[in-house]
Design a protein around this motif. Sequence first.
Motif, short mmCIF file in Angstrom:
data_model
loop_
_atom_site.label_atom_id
_atom_site.label_comp_id
_atom_site.label_asym_id
_atom_site.label_seq_id
_atom_site.Cartn_x
_atom_site.Cartn_y
_atom_site.Cartn_z
N ILE A 167 35.14 31.96 39.94
CA ILE A 167 34.53 32.77 39.01
C ILE A 167 33.79 34.09 39.33
N GLU A 168 33.30 33.91 40.38
CA GLU A 168 32.84 35.14 41.01
C GLU A 168 33.87 36.10 41.43
N ALA A 169 34.98 35.76 41.74
CA ALA A 169 36.20 36.47 42.08
C ALA A 169 36.88 37.33 40.77
N VAL A 170 37.01 36.42 39.65
CA VAL A 170 37.14 36.93 38.25
C VAL A 170 36.09 38.10 37.94
N ALA A 171 34.79 37.83 38.11
CA ALA A 171 33.82 38.72 37.74
C ALA A 171 33.90 40.19 38.56
N ASP A 172 34.23 39.86 40.01
CA ASP A 172 34.41 41.15 40.57
C ASP A 172 35.66 41.84 40.02
N TRP A 173 36.91 41.37 39.83
CA TRP A 173 37.88 41.88 39.46
C TRP A 173 37.52 42.53 37.99
N ALA A 174 36.99 41.90 37.23
CA ALA A 174 36.49 42.41 35.83
C ALA A 174 35.72 43.73 36.05
N ARG A 175 34.90 43.63 36.90
CA ARG A 175 33.93 44.62 37.06
C ARG A 175 34.77 45.89 37.37
N THR A 176 35.78 45.91 38.35
CA THR A 176 36.71 46.80 38.80
C THR A 176 37.23 47.47 37.66
N GLU A 177 37.90 46.44 36.79
CA GLU A 177 38.67 46.97 35.71
C GLU A 177 37.99 47.60 34.40
N GLY A 178 36.49 47.69 34.64
CA GLY A 178 35.73 48.30 33.59
C GLY A 178 35.29 47.27 32.53
N CYS A 179 35.59 46.01 32.56
CA CYS A 179 35.27 44.98 31.68
C CYS A 179 33.62 45.10 31.64
N VAL A 180 32.99 44.72 30.47
CA VAL A 180 31.55 44.57 30.15
C VAL A 180 31.14 43.06 30.37
N ARG A 181 32.13 41.96 30.11
CA ARG A 181 31.57 40.87 30.53
C ARG A 181 32.84 39.98 30.64
N VAL A 182 32.48 38.63 31.20
CA VAL A 182 33.65 37.69 31.39
C VAL A 182 33.09 36.40 30.57
N TYR A 183 33.94 35.84 29.90
CA TYR A 183 33.43 34.64 29.16
C TYR A 183 34.73 33.56 29.14
N TRP A 184 34.24 32.28 28.81
CA TRP A 184 35.23 31.41 28.80
C TRP A 184 34.64 30.02 27.96
N HIS A 185 35.67 29.06 27.58
CA HIS A 185 35.31 28.09 26.69
C HIS A 185 35.26 26.71 27.85
N THR A 186 34.62 25.78 27.43
CA THR A 186 34.99 24.47 27.69
C THR A 186 34.48 23.35 26.89
N GLN A 187 35.00 22.09 26.90
CA GLN A 187 34.64 21.18 26.24
C GLN A 187 32.95 20.83 26.32
N THR A 188 32.40 20.30 25.41
CA THR A 188 30.94 19.93 25.52
C THR A 188 30.90 18.89 26.34
N SER A 189 31.88 17.87 26.38
CA SER A 189 31.91 16.92 27.16
C SER A 189 32.20 16.97 28.56
N ASN A 190 32.44 18.25 28.99
CA ASN A 190 33.02 18.61 30.33
C ASN A 190 31.66 18.75 31.24
N THR A 191 30.82 17.87 31.50
CA THR A 191 29.42 17.85 31.79
C THR A 191 29.56 18.34 33.62
#
Length: 144
Positions: A98-122
């Motif tokens: 997750i941190e590596a994706v956030a670093d990549w996204a920052r470098t690419e000028g993105c303003v946020r990283v987001y994702w989905h998961t099932q509510t049951s994926n505790t």
Amino acid sequence: MITTGGLTAADRPAWENLFAGYNTFYGRTLAPELVERAWREFESGERMHALGARLDGELVGIVHFFTHPSTTSADVCYLQDLFTDTKARGRGAGRALIEAVADWARTEGCVRVYWHTQTSNTTARRLYDQVALDKGFMQYQIPL
């Protein structure tokens, strides 16, 4: 120690195994042509991207992501798939990816990283609650 980085042709068998594990977790089996398409996209690195987590040199986790435009901000990064081998869970592989994706996204000028998961994926949500904000959105789909 967990390290992260790009995938190489030599990683393909381990990546396929991890990707199959991810899809099994969500109750689906991908057709071989979709697996092949994903790998080709990751190799080109133009539309979809992939990183791996390694433990003692062995690929133990994968993450797939891409950017897209937004009507209300600069581009955003969608983290679509995240999976770690059971032997690497609790050792920081998911967080590192997750941190590596956030670093990549920052470098690419993105303003946020987001994702989905099932509510049951505790199990995953314990990590996600530590590294990101739950914005309270629900997902709706129209199968086509």
